[in-house]
Motif scaffolding. Structure first.
Motif, PDB file in Angstrom:
ATOM      1  N   GLY A  27       0.800  -1.451   0.275  1.00 29.93           N
ATOM      2  CA  GLY A  27       0.236   0.257  -0.426  1.00 29.93           C
ATOM      3  C   GLY A  27       0.721   1.177   0.598  1.00 29.93           C
ATOM      4  O   GLY A  27       0.496   2.360   0.270  1.00 29.93           O
ATOM      5  N   LEU A  28       2.173   1.597  -0.516  1.00 32.02           N
ATOM      6  CA  LEU A  28       2.866   2.177  -0.413  1.00 32.02           C
ATOM      7  C   LEU A  28       3.125   3.220  -1.767  1.00 32.02           C
ATOM      8  O   LEU A  28       1.861   2.506  -2.514  1.00 32.02           O
ATOM      9  CB  LEU A  28       4.317   1.681  -0.019  1.00 32.02           C
ATOM     10  CG  LEU A  28       4.766   2.013   1.538  1.00 32.02           C
ATOM     11  CD1 LEU A  28       4.479   0.858   2.042  1.00 32.02           C
ATOM     12  CD2 LEU A  28       6.566   1.443   1.119  1.00 32.02           C
ATOM     13  N   THR A  29       3.470   4.479  -1.461  1.00 32.70           N
ATOM     14  CA  THR A  29       3.029   4.805  -3.156  1.00 32.70           C
ATOM     15  C   THR A  29       4.539   5.431  -3.783  1.00 32.70           C
ATOM     16  O   THR A  29       5.295   5.663  -3.638  1.00 32.70           O
ATOM     17  CB  THR A  29       2.216   6.449  -3.114  1.00 32.70           C
ATOM     18  OG1 THR A  29       2.533   7.121  -2.423  1.00 32.70           O
ATOM     19  CG2 THR A  29       0.659   6.109  -2.355  1.00 32.70           C
ATOM     20  N   GLU A  30       3.976   6.014  -4.770  1.00 33.34           N
ATOM     21  CA  GLU A  30       4.886   5.776  -5.995  1.00 33.34           C
ATOM     22  C   GLU A  30       5.746   6.885  -5.755  1.00 33.34           C
ATOM     23  O   GLU A  30       4.889   7.589  -5.732  1.00 33.34           O
ATOM     24  CB  GLU A  30       4.765   5.218  -7.446  1.00 33.34           C
ATOM     25  CG  GLU A  30       5.655   6.217  -8.537  1.00 33.34           C
ATOM     26  CD  GLU A  30       5.957   5.937  -9.910  1.00 33.34           C
ATOM     27  OE1 GLU A  30       6.818   6.024 -10.648  1.00 33.34           O
ATOM     28  OE2 GLU A  30       5.361   4.956 -10.131  1.00 33.34           O
ATOM     29  N   HIS A  31       6.881   7.635  -5.659  1.00 31.44           N
ATOM     30  CA  HIS A  31       7.652   8.469  -5.239  1.00 31.44           C
ATOM     31  C   HIS A  31       8.217   8.476  -6.438  1.00 31.44           C
ATOM     32  O   HIS A  31       7.671  10.190  -7.496  1.00 31.44           O
ATOM     33  CB  HIS A  31       8.684   8.770  -4.178  1.00 31.44           C
ATOM     34  CG  HIS A  31       8.811  10.063  -4.329  1.00 31.44           C
ATOM     35  ND1 HIS A  31      10.148  10.899  -5.221  1.00 31.44           N
ATOM     36  CD2 HIS A  31       7.854  11.078  -3.598  1.00 31.44           C
ATOM     37  CE1 HIS A  31      10.453  11.883  -4.269  1.00 31.44           C
ATOM     38  NE2 HIS A  31       9.043  11.507  -3.802  1.00 31.44           N
ATOM     39  N   THR A  32       9.004   8.165  -7.315  1.00 28.51           N
ATOM     40  CA  THR A  32      10.627   8.597  -8.422  1.00 28.51           C
ATOM     41  C   THR A  32      10.476   7.144  -9.391  1.00 28.51           C
ATOM     42  O   THR A  32      10.442   6.207  -8.568  1.00 28.51           O
ATOM     43  CB  THR A  32      11.401   9.019  -8.181  1.00 28.51           C
ATOM     44  OG1 THR A  32      10.691  10.189  -7.152  1.00 28.51           O
ATOM     45  CG2 THR A  32      12.179   9.793  -8.801  1.00 28.51           C
ATOM     46  N   ASP A  33      10.724   7.175 -10.451  1.00 28.51           N
ATOM     47  CA  ASP A  33      10.971   5.931 -11.170  1.00 28.51           C
ATOM     48  C   ASP A  33      11.351   6.783 -12.313  1.00 28.51           C
ATOM     49  O   ASP A  33      10.395   6.702 -13.205  1.00 28.51           O
ATOM     50  CB  ASP A  33       9.524   5.312 -11.870  1.00 28.51           C
ATOM     51  CG  ASP A  33      10.621   3.601 -12.241  1.00 28.51           C
ATOM     52  OD1 ASP A  33      11.469   3.851 -12.278  1.00 28.51           O
ATOM     53  OD2 ASP A  33       9.499   2.754 -12.286  1.00 28.51           O
ATOM     54  N   ILE A  34      13.102   7.106 -12.559  1.00 25.58           N
ATOM     55  CA  ILE A  34      13.372   7.239 -13.791  1.00 25.58           C
ATOM     56  C   ILE A  34      14.783   6.184 -14.086  1.00 25.58           C
ATOM     57  O   ILE A  34      15.583   6.216 -12.949  1.00 25.58           O
ATOM     58  CB  ILE A  34      13.456   9.221 -13.703  1.00 25.58           C
ATOM     59  CG1 ILE A  34      14.797   8.971 -12.237  1.00 25.58           C
ATOM     60  CG2 ILE A  34      12.570   9.482 -13.680  1.00 25.58           C
ATOM     61  CD1 ILE A  34      15.402  10.099 -12.436  1.00 25.58           C
ATOM     62  N   THR A  35      15.180   6.585 -15.446  1.00 29.02           N
ATOM     63  CA  THR A  35      16.386   5.620 -15.513  1.00 29.02           C
ATOM     64  C   THR A  35      17.609   7.039 -15.724  1.00 29.02           C
ATOM     65  O   THR A  35      17.315   7.947 -16.668  1.00 29.02           O
ATOM     66  CB  THR A  35      15.968   4.912 -17.076  1.00 29.02           C
ATOM     67  OG1 THR A  35      15.185   3.865 -16.103  1.00 29.02           O
ATOM     68  CG2 THR A  35      17.423   4.459 -17.376  1.00 29.02           C
ATOM     69  N   LEU A  36      18.752   6.967 -15.166  1.00 26.78           N
ATOM     70  CA  LEU A  36      19.170   7.802 -15.747  1.00 26.78           C
ATOM     71  C   LEU A  36      20.694   6.838 -16.856  1.00 26.78           C
ATOM     72  O   LEU A  36      20.496   6.455 -16.942  1.00 26.78           O
ATOM     73  CB  LEU A  36      19.872   7.571 -13.902  1.00 26.78           C
ATOM     74  CG  LEU A  36      18.927   8.849 -12.849  1.00 26.78           C
ATOM     75  CD1 LEU A  36      19.536   8.374 -11.555  1.00 26.78           C
ATOM     76  CD2 LEU A  36      18.400  10.395 -13.237  1.00 26.78           C
ATOM     77  N   GLY A  37      21.988   7.543 -16.477  1.00 23.07           N
ATOM     78  CA  GLY A  37      22.845   7.769 -17.015  1.00 23.07           C
ATOM     79  C   GLY A  37      23.511   5.652 -17.373  1.00 23.07           C
ATOM     80  O   GLY A  37      22.963   5.366 -15.731  1.00 23.07           O
ATOM     81  N   GLU A  38      23.432   5.529 -18.041  1.00 23.96           N
ATOM     82  CA  GLU A  38      24.492   3.816 -18.408  1.00 23.96           C
ATOM     83  C   GLU A  38      23.092   3.134 -17.266  1.00 23.96           C
ATOM     84  O   GLU A  38      23.679   1.796 -17.360  1.00 23.96           O
ATOM     85  CB  GLU A  38      25.461   3.709 -17.999  1.00 23.96           C
ATOM     86  CG  GLU A  38      26.833   4.857 -18.150  1.00 23.96           C
ATOM     87  CD  GLU A  38      27.531   4.892 -17.102  1.00 23.96           C
ATOM     88  OE1 GLU A  38      27.827   3.876 -16.634  1.00 23.96           O
ATOM     89  OE2 GLU A  38      28.517   5.834 -17.430  1.00 23.96           O
ATOM     90  N   GLY A  39      22.167   3.547 -17.649  1.00 25.80           N
ATOM     91  CA  GLY A  39      20.336   2.229 -17.362  1.00 25.80           C
ATOM     92  C   GLY A  39      20.671   2.070 -15.617  1.00 25.80           C
ATOM     93  O   GLY A  39      19.897   1.128 -15.643  1.00 25.80           O
ATOM     94  N   TYR A  40      20.540   2.823 -15.031  1.00 26.57           N
ATOM     95  CA  TYR A  40      21.138   2.692 -13.574  1.00 26.57           C
ATOM     96  C   TYR A  40      19.877   3.390 -13.862  1.00 26.57           C
ATOM     97  O   TYR A  40      18.717   4.362 -14.186  1.00 26.57           O
ATOM     98  CB  TYR A  40      21.628   3.833 -13.096  1.00 26.57           C
ATOM     99  CG  TYR A  40      21.688   3.699 -11.624  1.00 26.57           C
ATOM    100  CD1 TYR A  40      21.927   3.333 -11.185  1.00 26.57           C
ATOM    101  CD2 TYR A  40      21.008   5.741 -11.477  1.00 26.57           C
ATOM    102  CE1 TYR A  40      21.873   2.872  -9.431  1.00 26.57           C
ATOM    103  CE2 TYR A  40      20.645   5.218  -9.411  1.00 26.57           C
ATOM    104  CZ  TYR A  40      21.292   3.713  -8.744  1.00 26.57           C
ATOM    105  OH  TYR A  40      20.319   3.706  -7.738  1.00 26.57           O
ATOM    106  N   ARG A  41      18.540   2.717 -12.846  1.00 30.84           N
ATOM    107  CA  ARG A  41      17.432   3.287 -12.486  1.00 30.84           C
ATOM    108  C   ARG A  41      17.296   3.526 -11.080  1.00 30.84           C
ATOM    109  O   ARG A  41      17.601   3.286  -9.674  1.00 30.84           O
ATOM    110  CB  ARG A  41      16.304   2.267 -12.319  1.00 30.84           C
ATOM    111  CG  ARG A  41      15.119   2.285 -12.639  1.00 30.84           C
ATOM    112  CD  ARG A  41      14.146   0.987 -13.291  1.00 30.84           C
ATOM    113  NE  ARG A  41      12.747   1.502 -12.778  1.00 30.84           N
ATOM    114  CZ  ARG A  41      12.199   0.380 -13.214  1.00 30.84           C
ATOM    115  NH1 ARG A  41      12.314  -1.194 -13.126  1.00 30.84           N
ATOM    116  NH2 ARG A  41      10.882   0.699 -12.476  1.00 30.84           N
TER     117      ARG A  41
END
Length: 142
Positions: A27-41
């Motif tokens: 039941g938590l909520t999403e805050h951030t979900d992005i992919t940065l350089g070199e495929g780091y998520r």
């Protein structure tokens, strides 16, 4: 001056599966979900009542050495690593609700001096401690 904790890391086997578990099951909520350089998520979730604290769901990798990554992966596979402690309103009810969602309860709710405590396992093998807190003092541990 340090004012609060803002991010905690939880190593997981699969970020998508872990994100789904923490959101859909816990039941938590999403805050951030992005992919940065070199495929780091960078994927974080948060509790609705504590938005300043992000739980960073991450796969072990750089900057850790390959040996450290392998050790973390082994620890996850063994299912005995600690992820987070979460406060709940009713520990017994929460365990029943999670069990109904096929969550493994590895320590049933038990009275402790500081409240009712149980331990469940996330879908990466991590322990999540659930505590229904109550006031206590050092004398309660006598």
């Amino acid at each position: 001056m340090i004012t609060n904790v803002s991010i905690v890391d939880v190593y997981v086997k699969d970020i998508d599966a872990a994100k789904s578990f923490y959101i859909d099951v816990l039941g938590l909520t999403e805050h951030t979900d992005i992919t940065l350089g070199e495929g780091y998520r960078w994927c974080t979730v948060k509790t609705p009542n504590q938005p300043e604290l992000q739980i960073h769901l991450t796969k072990p990798g750089r900057p850790h050495s390959p040996d450290m990554v392998a050790a973390i992966d082994r620890a996850l596979d063994e299912g005995g690593t600690f992820a987070v402690g979460l406060h709940v309103d009713d520990c017994r009810k929460t365990c029943d609700e999670l069990r109904a969602k096929a969550v493994e309860v590895i320590a049933e709710p038990e009275e402790r001096p500081y409240g009712v405590e149980a331990v469940v396992r996330d879908n990466s093998g991590n322990w999540i401690v659930l505590v229904e807190p109550r006031e206590f003092s050092a004398a309660d541990f006598g």
